[in-house]
Motif scaffolding. Structure first.
Motif, PDB file in Angstrom:
ATOM      1  N   GLU A 106     -33.867  -0.543  -4.132  1.00  0.00           N
ATOM      2  CA  GLU A 106     -32.666  -0.500  -3.293  1.00  0.00           C
ATOM      3  C   GLU A 106     -32.845   1.082  -2.866  1.00  0.00           C
ATOM      4  OE1 GLU A 106     -29.141  -1.296  -5.560  1.00  0.00           O
ATOM      5  OE2 GLU A 106     -29.121  -2.994  -4.471  1.00  0.00           O
ATOM      6  N   VAL A 107     -32.653   1.590  -1.531  1.00  0.00           N
ATOM      7  CA  VAL A 107     -32.813   2.843  -1.081  1.00  0.00           C
ATOM      8  C   VAL A 107     -31.439   3.403  -0.308  1.00  0.00           C
ATOM      9  CG1 VAL A 107     -33.968   4.127   0.815  1.00  0.00           C
ATOM     10  CG2 VAL A 107     -35.194   2.149  -0.619  1.00  0.00           C
ATOM     11  N   PHE A 108     -30.925   4.421  -0.515  1.00  0.00           N
ATOM     12  CA  PHE A 108     -29.805   4.899  -0.143  1.00  0.00           C
ATOM     13  C   PHE A 108     -30.020   6.106   0.354  1.00  0.00           C
ATOM     14  CE2 PHE A 108     -29.169   2.857  -4.094  1.00  0.00           C
ATOM     15  CZ  PHE A 108     -27.872   2.160  -4.054  1.00  0.00           C
ATOM     16  N   LEU A 109     -29.227   6.340   1.786  1.00  0.00           N
ATOM     17  CA  LEU A 109     -29.377   7.944   2.349  1.00  0.00           C
ATOM     18  C   LEU A 109     -28.538   8.694   1.355  1.00  0.00           C
ATOM     19  CD1 LEU A 109     -30.254   9.382   4.859  1.00  0.00           C
ATOM     20  CD2 LEU A 109     -28.064   8.723   6.142  1.00  0.00           C
ATOM     21  N   GLU A 110     -28.969   9.995   1.393  1.00  0.00           N
ATOM     22  CA  GLU A 110     -28.168  10.942   0.718  1.00  0.00           C
ATOM     23  C   GLU A 110     -26.647  11.200   1.173  1.00  0.00           C
ATOM     24  OE1 GLU A 110     -28.983  15.413  -0.598  1.00  0.00           O
ATOM     25  OE2 GLU A 110     -29.577  15.030   1.327  1.00  0.00           O
ATOM     26  N   GLY A 111     -25.973  10.998   0.083  1.00  0.00           N
ATOM     27  CA  GLY A 111     -24.443  10.909   0.455  1.00  0.00           C
ATOM     28  C   GLY A 111     -23.773   9.520   0.699  1.00  0.00           C
ATOM     29  N   ASP A 112     -24.662   8.642   0.944  1.00  0.00           N
ATOM     30  CA  ASP A 112     -24.030   7.135   1.019  1.00  0.00           C
ATOM     31  C   ASP A 112     -23.849   6.225  -0.141  1.00  0.00           C
ATOM     32  OD1 ASP A 112     -23.726   7.575   3.854  1.00  0.00           O
ATOM     33  OD2 ASP A 112     -25.342   6.298   4.400  1.00  0.00           O
ATOM     34  N   GLN A 113     -22.703   5.546  -0.370  1.00  0.00           N
ATOM     35  CA  GLN A 113     -22.643   4.796  -1.410  1.00  0.00           C
ATOM     36  C   GLN A 113     -23.309   3.429  -1.361  1.00  0.00           C
ATOM     37  OE1 GLN A 113     -21.155   5.801  -4.250  1.00  0.00           O
ATOM     38  NE2 GLN A 113     -21.027   7.723  -3.250  1.00  0.00           N
ATOM     39  N   ALA A 114     -23.443   2.917  -0.209  1.00  0.00           N
ATOM     40  CA  ALA A 114     -24.139   1.463  -0.054  1.00  0.00           C
ATOM     41  C   ALA A 114     -25.643   1.656   0.354  1.00  0.00           C
ATOM     42  CB  ALA A 114     -23.514   0.814   1.037  1.00  0.00           C
ATOM     43  N   PRO A 115     -26.420   0.605  -0.127  1.00  0.00           N
ATOM     44  CA  PRO A 115     -27.850   0.747   0.355  1.00  0.00           C
ATOM     45  C   PRO A 115     -28.149   0.584   1.770  1.00  0.00           C
ATOM     46  CG  PRO A 115     -27.436  -1.074  -0.906  1.00  0.00           C
ATOM     47  CD  PRO A 115     -26.112  -0.344  -1.076  1.00  0.00           C
ATOM     48  N   TYR A 116     -29.086   1.230   2.324  1.00  0.00           N
ATOM     49  CA  TYR A 116     -29.549   0.945   3.565  1.00  0.00           C
ATOM     50  C   TYR A 116     -30.671  -0.308   3.619  1.00  0.00           C
ATOM     51  CZ  TYR A 116     -27.498   4.142   6.785  1.00  0.00           C
ATOM     52  OH  TYR A 116     -26.557   4.753   7.486  1.00  0.00           O
ATOM     53  N   ALA A 117     -31.339  -0.323   2.408  1.00  0.00           N
ATOM     54  CA  ALA A 117     -32.247  -1.256   2.184  1.00  0.00           C
ATOM     55  C   ALA A 117     -32.542  -1.798   0.786  1.00  0.00           C
ATOM     56  CB  ALA A 117     -33.696  -0.805   2.809  1.00  0.00           C
ATOM     57  N   GLY A 118     -32.836  -2.843   0.751  1.00  0.00           N
ATOM     58  CA  GLY A 118     -33.177  -3.734  -0.636  1.00  0.00           C
ATOM     59  C   GLY A 118     -34.199  -4.545  -0.522  1.00  0.00           C
ATOM     60  N   LEU A 119     -35.264  -4.603  -1.461  1.00  0.00           N
ATOM     61  CA  LEU A 119     -36.452  -5.125  -1.501  1.00  0.00           C
ATOM     62  C   LEU A 119     -36.660  -5.877  -2.738  1.00  0.00           C
ATOM     63  CD1 LEU A 119     -39.018  -5.833   0.230  1.00  0.00           C
ATOM     64  CD2 LEU A 119     -39.918  -3.597  -0.765  1.00  0.00           C
ATOM     65  N   ILE A 120     -37.139  -7.122  -2.737  1.00  0.00           N
ATOM     66  CA  ILE A 120     -37.575  -7.771  -4.056  1.00  0.00           C
ATOM     67  C   ILE A 120     -39.183  -7.677  -3.852  1.00  0.00           C
ATOM     68  CG2 ILE A 120     -37.741  -9.928  -5.280  1.00  0.00           C
ATOM     69  CD1 ILE A 120     -34.824  -8.620  -5.181  1.00  0.00           C
ATOM     70  N   SER A 121     -39.521  -7.209  -5.034  1.00  0.00           N
ATOM     71  CA  SER A 121     -41.067  -7.012  -5.045  1.00  0.00           C
ATOM     72  C   SER A 121     -41.596  -7.941  -6.394  1.00  0.00           C
ATOM     73  CB  SER A 121     -41.458  -5.529  -4.918  1.00  0.00           C
ATOM     74  OG  SER A 121     -42.851  -5.603  -5.096  1.00  0.00           O
ATOM     75  N   PHE A 122     -42.522  -8.519  -6.047  1.00  0.00           N
ATOM     76  CA  PHE A 122     -43.344  -9.074  -7.432  1.00  0.00           C
ATOM     77  C   PHE A 122     -44.402  -8.510  -7.746  1.00  0.00           C
ATOM     78  CE2 PHE A 122     -40.557 -12.420  -5.468  1.00  0.00           C
ATOM     79  CZ  PHE A 122     -40.032 -12.724  -6.645  1.00  0.00           C
ATOM     80  N   VAL A 123     -44.825  -7.981  -9.110  1.00  0.00           N
ATOM     81  CA  VAL A 123     -45.860  -7.189  -9.546  1.00  0.00           C
ATOM     82  C   VAL A 123     -46.809  -8.107 -10.766  1.00  0.00           C
ATOM     83  CG1 VAL A 123     -46.579  -5.037 -10.438  1.00  0.00           C
ATOM     84  CG2 VAL A 123     -44.570  -5.212  -8.745  1.00  0.00           C
ATOM     85  N   ALA A 124     -47.799  -8.223 -10.534  1.00  0.00           N
ATOM     86  CA  ALA A 124     -48.477  -8.957 -11.705  1.00  0.00           C
ATOM     87  C   ALA A 124     -48.149  -7.949 -13.006  1.00  0.00           C
ATOM     88  CB  ALA A 124     -49.957  -9.070 -11.230  1.00  0.00           C
ATOM     89  N   ALA A 125     -48.314  -8.771 -14.182  1.00  0.00           N
ATOM     90  CA  ALA A 125     -48.160  -8.105 -15.525  1.00  0.00           C
ATOM     91  C   ALA A 125     -49.368  -7.297 -15.825  1.00  0.00           C
ATOM     92  CB  ALA A 125     -47.551  -8.985 -16.324  1.00  0.00           C
ATOM     93  N   GLY A 126     -50.347  -7.863 -15.554  1.00  0.00           N
ATOM     94  CA  GLY A 126     -51.745  -7.146 -16.150  1.00  0.00           C
ATOM     95  C   GLY A 126     -52.133  -5.925 -15.178  1.00  0.00           C
ATOM     96  N   SER A 127     -51.602  -5.822 -13.959  1.00  0.00           N
ATOM     97  CA  SER A 127     -52.054  -4.598 -12.933  1.00  0.00           C
ATOM     98  C   SER A 127     -51.768  -3.339 -13.452  1.00  0.00           C
ATOM     99  CB  SER A 127     -51.603  -4.813 -11.566  1.00  0.00           C
ATOM    100  OG  SER A 127     -50.108  -4.795 -11.507  1.00  0.00           O
TER     101      SER A 127
END
Length: 127
Positions: A106-127
């Protein structure tokens, strides 16, 4: 009587007609100013949303490149002249495959309470 034989009537608008026209013009201009202000505000929001999505995507790539797999990480970035706070949390029950980790960024602009963007990312455990 004039040379044409008709009673003289001055050409032009009366004061009342001019005032009505000015009132209509003022109402229309107020509407245009409101539309312009709304468009400017919407442009600001969409610009921030686009930049925040880029910050989130950058950290998704960073999670894939890192050898560590933290439960939670956060930090500050500067992009487009603004400061962005980001946080990435690993979901324990996020995937069915034990070789894949699921992160929510999640990414927030400085001073804001609500996120501007949310992203789900999948990462391989062995990397």
């Amino acid at each position: 009587m004039t040379a044409t034989g008709k009673a003289g009537k001055s050409a032009g608008f009366t004061l009342l007609e001019v005032l009505i026209a000015l009132a209509l013009l003022a109402i229309l201009m107020a509407g245009l100013i409101k539309i312009s202000a709304d468009n400017t505000q919407n442009l600001w929001y969409l610009e921030n949303k686009t930049i925040a999505a880029q910050v989130a995507a950058n950290h998704a790539v960073q999670l894939r490149l890192d050898r560590e797999a933290p439960e939670k990480s956060d930090g500050w970035d500067s992009m487009a002249g603004r400061r962005w706070y980001w946080q990435a949390r690993r979901d324990v029950a996020g995937t069915l495959d034990s070789g894949v980790r699921r992160y929510r960024i999640e990414v927030f602009l400085e001073g804001d309470q609500a996120p501007y963007a949310g992203l789900i990312s999948f990462v391989a455990a062995g990397s």
